[in-house]
Each structure stands twice: as C-alpha cells, then as structure tokens.
Scaffold this motif. Sequence first.
Motif, PDB file in Angstrom:
ATOM      1  N   MET A   1     -35.958  -3.489   2.944  1.00 57.93           N
ATOM      2  CA  MET A   1     -34.549  -3.736   2.720  1.00 57.93           C
ATOM      3  C   MET A   1     -33.744  -2.898   3.696  1.00 57.93           C
ATOM      4  SD  MET A   1     -32.076  -2.899  -0.511  1.00 57.93           S
ATOM      5  CE  MET A   1     -32.748  -4.131  -1.562  1.00 57.93           C
ATOM      6  N   VAL A   2     -32.621  -3.476   4.151  1.00 59.63           N
ATOM      7  CA  VAL A   2     -31.686  -2.753   4.999  1.00 59.63           C
ATOM      8  C   VAL A   2     -30.297  -2.892   4.378  1.00 59.63           C
ATOM      9  CG1 VAL A   2     -31.287  -4.708   6.555  1.00 59.63           C
ATOM     10  CG2 VAL A   2     -30.866  -2.391   7.360  1.00 59.63           C
ATOM     11  N   THR A   3     -29.578  -1.782   4.312  1.00 59.21           N
ATOM     12  CA  THR A   3     -28.205  -1.784   3.816  1.00 59.21           C
ATOM     13  C   THR A   3     -27.290  -1.453   4.978  1.00 59.21           C
ATOM     14  OG1 THR A   3     -28.862  -1.179   1.587  1.00 59.21           O
ATOM     15  CG2 THR A   3     -26.567  -0.733   2.196  1.00 59.21           C
ATOM     16  N   ILE A   4     -26.264  -2.254   5.109  1.00 60.40           N
ATOM     17  CA  ILE A   4     -25.292  -2.074   6.185  1.00 60.40           C
ATOM     18  C   ILE A   4     -24.067  -1.386   5.583  1.00 60.40           C
ATOM     19  CG2 ILE A   4     -23.823  -3.233   7.874  1.00 60.40           C
ATOM     20  CD1 ILE A   4     -27.041  -4.801   6.624  1.00 60.40           C
ATOM     21  N   HIS A   5     -23.662  -0.290   6.198  1.00 62.05           N
ATOM     22  CA  HIS A   5     -22.478   0.466   5.792  1.00 62.05           C
ATOM     23  C   HIS A   5     -21.432   0.268   6.875  1.00 62.05           C
ATOM     24  CE1 HIS A   5     -20.026   4.183   6.004  1.00 62.05           C
ATOM     25  NE2 HIS A   5     -20.035   4.074   4.700  1.00 62.05           N
ATOM     26  N   LEU A   6     -20.293  -0.270   6.489  1.00 57.57           N
ATOM     27  CA  LEU A   6     -19.192  -0.465   7.432  1.00 57.57           C
ATOM     28  C   LEU A   6     -18.042   0.462   7.064  1.00 57.57           C
ATOM     29  CD1 LEU A   6     -19.242  -4.337   7.557  1.00 57.57           C
ATOM     30  CD2 LEU A   6     -19.719  -2.819   9.460  1.00 57.57           C
ATOM     31  N   LYS A   7     -17.543   1.157   8.052  1.00 59.21           N
ATOM     32  CA  LYS A   7     -16.348   1.987   7.896  1.00 59.21           C
ATOM     33  C   LYS A   7     -15.266   1.327   8.736  1.00 59.21           C
ATOM     34  CE  LYS A   7     -14.413   6.551   8.827  1.00 59.21           C
ATOM     35  NZ  LYS A   7     -14.681   7.868   9.430  1.00 59.21           N
ATOM     36  N   TYR A   8     -14.174   0.969   8.092  1.00 59.97           N
ATOM     37  CA  TYR A   8     -13.069   0.294   8.762  1.00 59.97           C
ATOM     38  C   TYR A   8     -11.882   1.226   8.896  1.00 59.97           C
ATOM     39  CZ  TYR A   8     -15.303  -4.140   7.436  1.00 59.97           C
ATOM     40  OH  TYR A   8     -16.173  -5.180   7.267  1.00 59.97           O
TER      41      TYR A   8
END
Length: 103
Positions: A1-8
């Motif tokens: 599994m891969v989790t993508i963390h986005l900071k905007y």
Amino acid sequence: MVTIHLKYQIDADKLADFEDYGRRWVRLVNRFGGTHHGYFLPSEGDSDIAYALFSFPSLAAYEQYRTDSMSDPECREAFELARRSRCIKRYERRFLRPLDGPA
C-alpha cells in the motif's frame, strides 16, 4: 500500500472553490480504486495550508490512476476548476507507507 500526502498552499479567499475541488477528488479517487482519507482545511493557525491523504494498493495502481485521470472528463473538470479559480497556489506531494500492523 502507498499513501499519498498532499500539502496545499491555497488562496484563503477562494476556500469555497478549494472545498468544491476537494469534494470532487474524494469521489474520483475512490472511483479509480483508491481510498480517500479526506481533505483537512485550515482552522486555527495558518489560513492558507490544507492537506489531503489518500491510498492505493500499490505504487503501480497509483500510477495507473494518474494516467487514467488525465483523460477522464470528470478529472479534467476538477483540474480546470483549480486552474480557473486559482484556489491552489502550490502543492507538495509525499509518498508514505504504513507501519506494519500489530503482531
């Protein structure tokens, strides 16, 4: 599994546009086989920082989603909303993996 963390970094004056954008992507990521964990909007502290987290079963599944999203009409509409409204100033993307579960 891969989790993508986005900071905007967002335009705080265009929060309603960003909320619309986020609601679209929650549904779209889930439709493409991912699990969206939600968007997290400014409350206290910085007024122009938001986050999103979503997971795919593998990096290959995430890459397939990225490829497929470029030609999907609903995804293209979401991209256009962000471009037109300029609600997103910039973003950073990180790839995370979960720590193994309990023994």
